[in-house]
Design a protein around this motif. Structure first.
Motif, PDB file in Angstrom:
ATOM      1  N   THR A  31       0.815  -1.225   0.000  1.00 31.86           N
ATOM      2  CA  THR A  31       0.000   0.000   0.000  1.00 31.86           C
ATOM      3  C   THR A  31       0.841   1.265   0.000  1.00 31.86           C
ATOM      4  O   THR A  31       0.372   2.309  -0.417  1.00 31.86           O
ATOM      5  CB  THR A  31      -0.940   0.033   1.210  1.00 31.86           C
ATOM      6  N   ILE A  32       2.104   1.141   0.455  1.00 31.33           N
ATOM      7  CA  ILE A  32       2.939   2.337   0.501  1.00 31.33           C
ATOM      8  C   ILE A  32       3.107   2.957  -0.877  1.00 31.33           C
ATOM      9  O   ILE A  32       3.271   4.163  -1.023  1.00 31.33           O
ATOM     10  CB  ILE A  32       4.313   1.979   1.121  1.00 31.33           C
ATOM     11  N   MET A  33       3.012   2.143  -1.938  1.00 24.23           N
ATOM     12  CA  MET A  33       3.231   2.679  -3.281  1.00 24.23           C
ATOM     13  C   MET A  33       2.126   3.646  -3.702  1.00 24.23           C
ATOM     14  O   MET A  33       2.317   4.443  -4.607  1.00 24.23           O
ATOM     15  CB  MET A  33       3.351   1.545  -4.304  1.00 24.23           C
ATOM     16  N   ALA A  34       0.974   3.562  -3.065  1.00 26.38           N
ATOM     17  CA  ALA A  34      -0.091   4.515  -3.399  1.00 26.38           C
ATOM     18  C   ALA A  34       0.095   5.822  -2.633  1.00 26.38           C
ATOM     19  O   ALA A  34      -0.505   6.834  -2.950  1.00 26.38           O
ATOM     20  CB  ALA A  34      -1.451   3.913  -3.090  1.00 26.38           C
ATOM     21  N   GLN A  35       0.940   5.793  -1.599  1.00 28.58           N
ATOM     22  CA  GLN A  35       1.169   6.962  -0.741  1.00 28.58           C
ATOM     23  C   GLN A  35       2.223   7.881  -1.366  1.00 28.58           C
ATOM     24  O   GLN A  35       2.934   7.471  -2.277  1.00 28.58           O
ATOM     25  CB  GLN A  35       1.675   6.498   0.631  1.00 28.58           C
ATOM     26  N   PRO A  36       2.336   9.127  -0.855  1.00 26.27           N
ATOM     27  CA  PRO A  36       3.348  10.038  -1.393  1.00 26.27           C
ATOM     28  C   PRO A  36       4.750   9.432  -1.441  1.00 26.27           C
ATOM     29  O   PRO A  36       5.451   9.579  -2.446  1.00 26.27           O
ATOM     30  CB  PRO A  36       3.307  11.210  -0.419  1.00 26.27           C
TER      31      PRO A  36
ATOM     32  N   SER B  60      -0.977  25.559  12.080  1.00 26.87           N
ATOM     33  CA  SER B  60       0.458  25.513  11.835  1.00 26.87           C
ATOM     34  C   SER B  60       0.958  24.087  11.731  1.00 26.87           C
ATOM     35  O   SER B  60       1.656  23.731  10.780  1.00 26.87           O
ATOM     36  CB  SER B  60       1.218  26.217  12.958  1.00 26.87           C
ATOM     37  N   LEU B  61       0.582  23.252  12.710  1.00 23.95           N
ATOM     38  CA  LEU B  61       1.052  21.866  12.683  1.00 23.95           C
ATOM     39  C   LEU B  61       0.549  21.165  11.437  1.00 23.95           C
ATOM     40  O   LEU B  61       1.272  20.397  10.803  1.00 23.95           O
ATOM     41  CB  LEU B  61       0.565  21.119  13.934  1.00 23.95           C
ATOM     42  N   GLY B  62      -0.699  21.447  11.072  1.00 19.99           N
ATOM     43  CA  GLY B  62      -1.268  20.825   9.884  1.00 19.99           C
ATOM     44  C   GLY B  62      -0.478  21.181   8.647  1.00 19.99           C
ATOM     45  O   GLY B  62      -0.119  20.314   7.852  1.00 19.99           O
ATOM     46  N   ALA B  63      -0.161  22.460   8.481  1.00 19.12           N
ATOM     47  CA  ALA B  63       0.513  22.899   7.267  1.00 19.12           C
ATOM     48  C   ALA B  63       1.978  22.471   7.241  1.00 19.12           C
ATOM     49  O   ALA B  63       2.520  22.181   6.182  1.00 19.12           O
ATOM     50  CB  ALA B  63       0.414  24.417   7.129  1.00 19.12           C
ATOM     51  N   ILE B  64       2.625  22.436   8.416  1.00 17.45           N
ATOM     52  CA  ILE B  64       4.064  22.144   8.414  1.00 17.45           C
ATOM     53  C   ILE B  64       4.323  20.639   8.403  1.00 17.45           C
ATOM     54  O   ILE B  64       5.136  20.143   7.624  1.00 17.45           O
ATOM     55  CB  ILE B  64       4.762  22.788   9.631  1.00 17.45           C
ATOM     56  N   LEU B  65       3.612  19.887   9.259  1.00 18.87           N
ATOM     57  CA  LEU B  65       3.954  18.474   9.396  1.00 18.87           C
ATOM     58  C   LEU B  65       2.977  17.529   8.720  1.00 18.87           C
ATOM     59  O   LEU B  65       3.365  16.682   7.907  1.00 18.87           O
ATOM     60  CB  LEU B  65       4.040  18.105  10.892  1.00 18.87           C
ATOM     61  N   ILE B  66       1.679  17.670   9.024  1.00 13.41           N
ATOM     62  CA  ILE B  66       0.736  16.645   8.588  1.00 13.41           C
ATOM     63  C   ILE B  66       0.471  16.710   7.093  1.00 13.41           C
ATOM     64  O   ILE B  66       0.425  15.707   6.407  1.00 13.41           O
ATOM     65  CB  ILE B  66      -0.569  16.760   9.396  1.00 13.41           C
ATOM     66  N   GLU B  67       0.289  17.922   6.581  1.00 15.53           N
ATOM     67  CA  GLU B  67       0.018  18.076   5.155  1.00 15.53           C
ATOM     68  C   GLU B  67       1.169  18.832   4.513  1.00 15.53           C
ATOM     69  O   GLU B  67       0.948  19.799   3.786  1.00 15.53           O
ATOM     70  CB  GLU B  67      -1.290  18.856   4.952  1.00 15.53           C
ATOM     71  N   ASN B  68       2.393  18.391   4.803  1.00 14.69           N
ATOM     72  CA  ASN B  68       3.557  19.112   4.283  1.00 14.69           C
ATOM     73  C   ASN B  68       3.442  19.331   2.784  1.00 14.69           C
ATOM     74  O   ASN B  68       3.153  18.409   2.029  1.00 14.69           O
ATOM     75  CB  ASN B  68       4.832  18.333   4.608  1.00 14.69           C
ATOM     76  N   PHE B  69       3.677  20.583   2.376  1.00 15.94           N
ATOM     77  CA  PHE B  69       3.456  20.947   0.976  1.00 15.94           C
ATOM     78  C   PHE B  69       4.258  20.091   0.008  1.00 15.94           C
ATOM     79  O   PHE B  69       3.746  19.659  -1.013  1.00 15.94           O
ATOM     80  CB  PHE B  69       3.806  22.428   0.783  1.00 15.94           C
TER      81      PHE B  69
ATOM     82  N   MET C 118       5.008  10.576   6.829  1.00 20.71           N
ATOM     83  CA  MET C 118       3.738   9.843   6.886  1.00 20.71           C
ATOM     84  C   MET C 118       3.361   9.538   8.318  1.00 20.71           C
ATOM     85  O   MET C 118       2.178   9.414   8.654  1.00 20.71           O
ATOM     86  CB  MET C 118       3.868   8.524   6.130  1.00 20.71           C
ATOM     87  N   GLY C 119       4.386   9.416   9.175  1.00 24.02           N
ATOM     88  CA  GLY C 119       4.116   9.150  10.580  1.00 24.02           C
ATOM     89  C   GLY C 119       3.231  10.220  11.200  1.00 24.02           C
ATOM     90  O   GLY C 119       2.442   9.946  12.101  1.00 24.02           O
ATOM     91  N   PHE C 120       3.348  11.463  10.709  1.00 23.11           N
ATOM     92  CA  PHE C 120       2.555  12.554  11.281  1.00 23.11           C
ATOM     93  C   PHE C 120       1.091  12.474  10.879  1.00 23.11           C
ATOM     94  O   PHE C 120       0.246  13.108  11.496  1.00 23.11           O
ATOM     95  CB  PHE C 120       3.101  13.906  10.837  1.00 23.11           C
ATOM     96  N   SER C 121       0.800  11.704   9.797  1.00 26.06           N
ATOM     97  CA  SER C 121      -0.565  11.734   9.274  1.00 26.06           C
ATOM     98  C   SER C 121      -1.566  11.131  10.257  1.00 26.06           C
ATOM     99  O   SER C 121      -2.762  11.374  10.162  1.00 26.06           O
ATOM    100  CB  SER C 121      -0.636  11.004   7.941  1.00 26.06           C
TER     101      SER C 121
END
Lengths: 203, 194
Positions: A171-176, B10-19, B187-190
């Motif tokens: 599944t990781i391949m579908a992730q960023p 801030s946390l959302g933009a920097i870590l969870i949904e990093n541009f 991805m760990g932050f998601s």
């Protein structure tokens, strides 16, 4: 080989926009998690490249050298807006899944690069063909990346099952993260092929 | 805006949904200028500045020009022109006011026009219909996210130069795989709930 054939070989293999010139990385990563998305993005970009190549080449004697970048921006943005609305009307599902990456074609370096390097200096027919060839190269690269990602993450291609159910889904391949891995692998394969070509019989 | 909302944003933009690493916006400069740490820093600062200014200008144009005249369909065109004009203005202003900073940013300033993160943040704001303060803050924090990713990546890349890897992976491919590992970490932050 005829000149047209050469142009297409150039766009798809020798100077593939994504895999060799490394232009347009953002859409290549973001819209390649499934074959359907990749095809939608590839064809839309091809259409914009073709139309902007034709228009810029036709207007090249009227556009003053100094404001050419602004003129390119206007022409490209016009076609992208049209493409955006056409997709929303006739293919709402594709428009939804591609999201802001459709309007973002405006700032795709690939479209700008071809306008500046080719369309502004060549005739209408050749520039249109160049747009088409580069678009095909972009599409081919996106499909190659998406094939790896969709096959490994879901075992399907265009939602048709190609790998048995028992095959473990990565599944990781579908992730960023998988996007970066897949593009890295395809670019590496391209470099390997080039090296082999140079070492062996001259191509 | 309350403090907790500010922290969330801030946390959302920097870590969870990093541009760069999650949304895939601004990957070109991320790969292009991450070879040296000082140029990476200069580029990040310029991007933060332009992103914040551009989203403020885009919000104003949409609110006072596009909506009253019902020409929302020209949004993409208007935003691109705003960004291009803004980058030019910033460049002229910096040349006069802060020549040292201008010199150190060099060619990175004009390049920002084609950075999809800048147009991306304006489009995301416009799609979600947020207010002025929120839009500008989101743009600023997303820029900081870009900087965090770029600085982390450039310091890893500095070490890659001296490491051994397969011949075919020379150059960009190994950088892409490294970026993938960095994205894996983000991805760990998601799963973080805020």
């Amino acid at each position: 080989m005829t000149q047209t054939g050469k142009q297409f070989k150039n766009g798809i293999i020798d100077q593939n926009p994504v895999l060799v010139l490394l232009l347009g990385m953002c859409p290549a990563l973001a819209t390649s998690s499934s074959m359907t998305d990749a095809a939608g993005m590839g064809f839309t970009t091809t259409a914009v490249l073709l139309c902007s190549g034709f228009t810029i080449s036709a207007l090249r004697k009227l556009i003053p050298e100094k404001i050419r970048i602004a003129a390119f921006t206007l022409i490209i943005a016009g076609f992208v807006t049209a493409a955006d609305f056409l997709l929303q009307a006739y293919a709402p599902a594709t428009a939804d899944s591609l999201g802001i990456f459709i309007p973002l074609i405006v700032v795709n370096c690939l479209v700008f690069a071809r306008a500046e390097v080719f369309a502004f200096r060549n005739g209408v027919v050749r520039s249109s063909l160049d747009g088409l060839a580069m678009g095909m190269g972009f599409l081919a690269a996106l499909l190659a990346i998406a094939a790896i990602r969709e096959m490994l993450s879901a075992g399907t291609l265009f939602d048709f099952r190609v790998l048995p159910e028992s095959f473990p889904a990565v599944t990781i391949m579908a992730q960023p993260a998988g996007g970066f891995f897949a593009v890295g692998l395809v670019v590496a394969a391209m470099q390997l092929l080039k090296r082999k070509g140079k070492a062996g019989v001259s191509v | 805006m309350t403090l907790s909302a500010l922290v969330n944003l801030s946390l959302g933009a920097i870590l969870i949904e990093n541009f760069v690493l999650v949304r895939f916006l601004g990957v070109c400069p991320f790969l292009g200028v991450s070879k040296k740490q000082d140029t990476a820093l200069g580029m990040s600062l310029a991007v933060i500045f332009v992103m914040t200014m551009a989203s403020a200008a885009a919000w104003a144009v949409e609110e006072f020009l596009l909506e009253p005249f019902e020409i929302g369909r020209l949004r993409t065109l208007a935003f691109v022109l705003i960004i291009a004009a803004l980058v030019q203005l910033v460049e002229l202003f910096m040349q006069k006011a802060a020549p040292a900073l201008h010199k150190s940013l060099g060619i990175y300033l004009p390049l920002i026009t084609t950075n999809c993160a800048v147009l991306g943040v304006a489009l995301i704001n416009s799609n979600s219909g947020t207010g002025f303060i929120e839009s500008v803050l989101f743009a600023f924090m997303s820029g900081v996210g870009f900087m965090v990713a770029l600085m982390l990546f450039s310091s890893i890349r500095a070490r890659l130069e001296f490491s051994e890897h397969p011949e075919a992976f020379e150059g960009f491919p190994i950088a892409l795989v490294t970026a993938g590992l960095l994205a894996l970490a983000f991805m760990g932050f998601s799963t973080v709930e805020i």
